[in-house]
Design a protein around this motif. Structure first.
Motif, PDB file in Angstrom:
ATOM      1  N   ALA A  25      46.065  31.188  50.283  1.00 62.35           N
ATOM      2  CA  ALA A  25      45.803  30.838  51.442  1.00 62.35           C
ATOM      3  C   ALA A  25      46.617  29.551  52.045  1.00 62.35           C
ATOM      4  O   ALA A  25      47.248  29.475  53.168  1.00 62.35           O
ATOM      5  CB  ALA A  25      44.302  30.343  51.428  1.00 62.35           C
ATOM      6  N   ALA A  30      44.437  31.998  55.496  1.00 61.06           N
ATOM      7  CA  ALA A  30      43.593  32.466  54.902  1.00 61.06           C
ATOM      8  C   ALA A  30      42.915  33.805  55.343  1.00 61.06           C
ATOM      9  O   ALA A  30      42.437  34.578  54.701  1.00 61.06           O
ATOM     10  CB  ALA A  30      42.287  31.389  54.554  1.00 61.06           C
ATOM     11  N   GLU A  31      43.234  33.972  56.643  1.00 64.21           N
ATOM     12  CA  GLU A  31      42.843  35.118  57.281  1.00 64.21           C
ATOM     13  C   GLU A  31      44.081  36.022  57.936  1.00 64.21           C
ATOM     14  O   GLU A  31      44.871  35.748  58.404  1.00 64.21           O
ATOM     15  CB  GLU A  31      41.918  34.895  58.724  1.00 64.21           C
ATOM     16  N   ALA A  73      40.525  34.683  52.526  1.00 61.22           N
ATOM     17  CA  ALA A  73      39.064  34.315  53.197  1.00 61.22           C
ATOM     18  C   ALA A  73      37.793  34.989  52.700  1.00 61.22           C
ATOM     19  O   ALA A  73      36.851  34.894  52.367  1.00 61.22           O
ATOM     20  CB  ALA A  73      39.008  34.295  54.758  1.00 61.22           C
ATOM     21  N   ARG A  77      35.176  34.569  50.018  1.00 67.24           N
ATOM     22  CA  ARG A  77      33.480  34.977  50.370  1.00 67.24           C
ATOM     23  C   ARG A  77      32.906  35.611  49.101  1.00 67.24           C
ATOM     24  O   ARG A  77      31.718  35.377  48.727  1.00 67.24           O
ATOM     25  CB  ARG A  77      33.494  35.697  51.507  1.00 67.24           C
TER      26      ARG A  77
END
Length: 215
Positions: A25, A30-31, A73, A77
């Motif tokens: 990340a 991260a996304e 991400a 999670r």
């Protein structure tokens, strides 16, 4: 293996995944985005960084979606959810009564959250999820009585079959410390079916023990 042994190993595995993913990340973001229907590579969602592309700058959308689905991400999670699951099932209460044959009653630890024999199936599934294999967390399940060559199932002595095998079974929801020996796989299967009908238990460990393992 007890819950006290298994829980730290699972949590350590989760932390190892998190550490790796956090580095990714930091490097690329991260996304991630699959680029949509007309895309040909995977980028960060804000478009600031390139993640991956296939040969000749082409990558199928299915592969791009797969990579984007496992962006840092998302993985972090899921790791957090896994950690909460492990922590919920790591609290052990006093005991649960065992209905193992040949034993009038044994008090065993149980999971406070799901009220099942500890370590419960949820912890064992989580161990498998993080590569702590069934062999690893069951390696201590064959007790010293087998190494000594004493094969008793509480109803008499069980003989090795013609090939020097003994068929072992443990109900995970009863006593996992002492496998029940049978002289044939058929006999083991019949006992398991009867035990399931009588108790509702349906989580097993089985092993074909050879005479070479007793020497």
């Amino acid at each position: 293996m007890t819950s006290d042994d298994l829980v730290p190993r699972i949590l350590a595995a989760i932390e190892a995944v998190e550490a790796l993913v956090e580095q990714v990340a930091e490097e690329v973001g991260a996304e991630w985005s699959d680029g949509g229907e007309l895309g040909n590579s995977v980028w960060t969602k804000d478009g600031s960084g390139y993640v991956a592309a296939g040969p000749y700058d082409y990558m199928s959308r299915e592969l791009r979606q797969h990579i984007a689905h496992h962006d840092p991400a998302s993985v972090l999670r899921r790791c957090e959810v896994d950690r909460r699951t492990v922590e919920r099932h790591s609290t052990i209460t006093d005991a649960v009564f065992s209905t193992s044959p040949g034993k009038p009653g044994v008090w065993l630890p149980k999971c406070f959250y799901c009220n099942r024999r500890a370590p419960c199936d949820d912890l064992r599934d989580m161990a498998d999820r993080y590569g702590i294999t069934e062999e690893e967390h069951d390696e201590d399940i064959v007790p010293a009585i087998l190494s000594a060559g004493q094969f008793s199932n509480g109803q008499g002595t069980v003989e090795l079959d013609a090939d020097g095998r003994l068929f072992l079974l443990v109900c995970r929801e009863c006593d996992v410390d002492e496998p029940i020996p049978f002289s044939s796989a058929e006999e083991r299967g019949k006992w398991a079916a009867g035990h399931r009908d009588a108790t509702g238990h349906d989580s097993w460990w089985s092993h074909d023990h050879t005479s070479k393992e007793t020497t």
